[in-house]
Design an enzyme around this catalytic site. Structure first.
Site, PDB file in Angstrom:
ATOM      1  N   ASP A  38       0.927  -1.037   0.135  1.00  0.00           N
ATOM      2  CA  ASP A  38       0.026   0.458  -0.320  1.00  0.00           C
ATOM      3  C   ASP A  38       1.050   1.217  -0.058  1.00  0.00           C
ATOM      4  O   ASP A  38       1.969   0.965   0.947  1.00  0.00           O
ATOM      5  CB  ASP A  38      -0.690  -0.033   1.395  1.00  0.00           C
ATOM      6  CG  ASP A  38      -2.208   1.323   0.669  1.00  0.00           C
ATOM      7  OD1 ASP A  38      -1.685   2.354   1.485  1.00  0.00           O
ATOM      8  OD2 ASP A  38      -3.655   0.821   1.038  1.00  0.00           O
ATOM      9  N   HIS A 106      -9.556  -4.381  -3.813  1.00  0.00           N
ATOM     10  CA  HIS A 106      -8.731  -4.756  -3.348  1.00  0.00           C
ATOM     11  C   HIS A 106      -8.626  -4.871  -2.605  1.00  0.00           C
ATOM     12  O   HIS A 106      -9.657  -4.399  -0.783  1.00  0.00           O
ATOM     13  CB  HIS A 106      -7.820  -3.438  -3.378  1.00  0.00           C
ATOM     14  CG  HIS A 106      -8.713  -2.051  -3.295  1.00  0.00           C
ATOM     15  ND1 HIS A 106      -8.975  -1.562  -3.916  1.00  0.00           N
ATOM     16  CD2 HIS A 106      -8.233  -1.558  -2.071  1.00  0.00           C
ATOM     17  CE1 HIS A 106      -9.651  -0.488  -2.994  1.00  0.00           C
ATOM     18  NE2 HIS A 106      -8.663   0.160  -1.980  1.00  0.00           N
ATOM     19  N   LEU A 107      -7.890  -6.707  -1.665  1.00  0.00           N
ATOM     20  CA  LEU A 107      -7.715  -6.869  -0.312  1.00  0.00           C
ATOM     21  C   LEU A 107      -6.336  -5.369   0.448  1.00  0.00           C
ATOM     22  O   LEU A 107      -5.714  -6.756   0.277  1.00  0.00           O
ATOM     23  CB  LEU A 107      -7.922  -8.733  -0.321  1.00  0.00           C
ATOM     24  CG  LEU A 107      -7.270  -8.912   0.554  1.00  0.00           C
ATOM     25  CD1 LEU A 107      -8.764  -9.393   1.722  1.00  0.00           C
ATOM     26  CD2 LEU A 107      -7.014 -10.395   0.270  1.00  0.00           C
ATOM     27  N   HIS A 108      -6.911  -5.462   1.522  1.00  0.00           N
ATOM     28  CA  HIS A 108      -6.202  -4.982   2.406  1.00  0.00           C
ATOM     29  C   HIS A 108      -6.021  -5.981   3.416  1.00  0.00           C
ATOM     30  O   HIS A 108      -6.393  -6.848   4.286  1.00  0.00           O
ATOM     31  CB  HIS A 108      -6.771  -3.998   3.074  1.00  0.00           C
ATOM     32  CG  HIS A 108      -7.103  -2.500   2.606  1.00  0.00           C
ATOM     33  ND1 HIS A 108      -6.130  -1.757   2.753  1.00  0.00           N
ATOM     34  CD2 HIS A 108      -8.497  -2.284   1.983  1.00  0.00           C
ATOM     35  CE1 HIS A 108      -6.679  -0.973   1.826  1.00  0.00           C
ATOM     36  NE2 HIS A 108      -7.971  -1.436   1.552  1.00  0.00           N
TER      37      HIS A 108
END
Length: 153
Positions: A38, A106-108
């Site tokens: 990120d 989007h997967l955090h």
């Protein structure tokens, strides 16, 4: 082209990262998913995992995406372990529109202590703006059962 048209027609930044148009960002890529750090990490480890094929957000995810989501989850767990984090105490989740910043699913994947109170709130389970991966998967399983007419247990 007007300014509004330029804003609305701009390419998806995550698609550009996946396609390699923005160099040195990817930390993992296969035929289905890609991962990168990120740009504004909320904790020591903050990775985003995206599908290679553009999917807008969790509101556009369907039962047919269940295997893709599981693959994203498993890669997130693997990346957390590689970085010394316990997946059980880490976060894997999504922001819910309109609270997502980029309209590409989007997967955090977050490991370690969150950097501020705001970040704790931003990634807090049970809030209308954030959904844990396990909850999204449970919701899709309910949809699958309803589509198949399978009775609830």
């Amino acid at each position: 082209m007007t300014l509004l048209e330029k804003i609305l027609c701009r390419p998806c930044i995550f698609c550009e990262i996946v396609e390699g148009k923005i160099p040195n960002k990817l930390i993992y890529k296969d035929d289905d998913i890609a991962a990168f750090n990120d740009i504004n990490p909320a904790a020591d480890t903050h990775i985003l995992i995206v599908p290679v094929v553009h999917i807008d957000n969790i509101k556009t995810v369907t039962v047919e995406h269940a295997d893709l989501l599981e693959k994203m989850k498993q890669k997130g767990i693997e990346l957390l372990r590689e970085r010394g984090h316990d997946p059980e105490t880490s976060k894997l989740g999504f922001h819910v529109p309109p609270f997502n910043s980029i309209d590409h699913l989007h997967l955090h994947v977050i490991g370690g202590i969150l950097k501020s109170r705001f970040r704790k709130l931003k990634y807090e389970s049970g809030r209308m703006w954030y959904k844990e991966m396990v909850q999204l998967q449970a919701d899709l399983e309910k949809q699958r059962r309803a589509q198949q007419g399978t009775p609830r247990l």
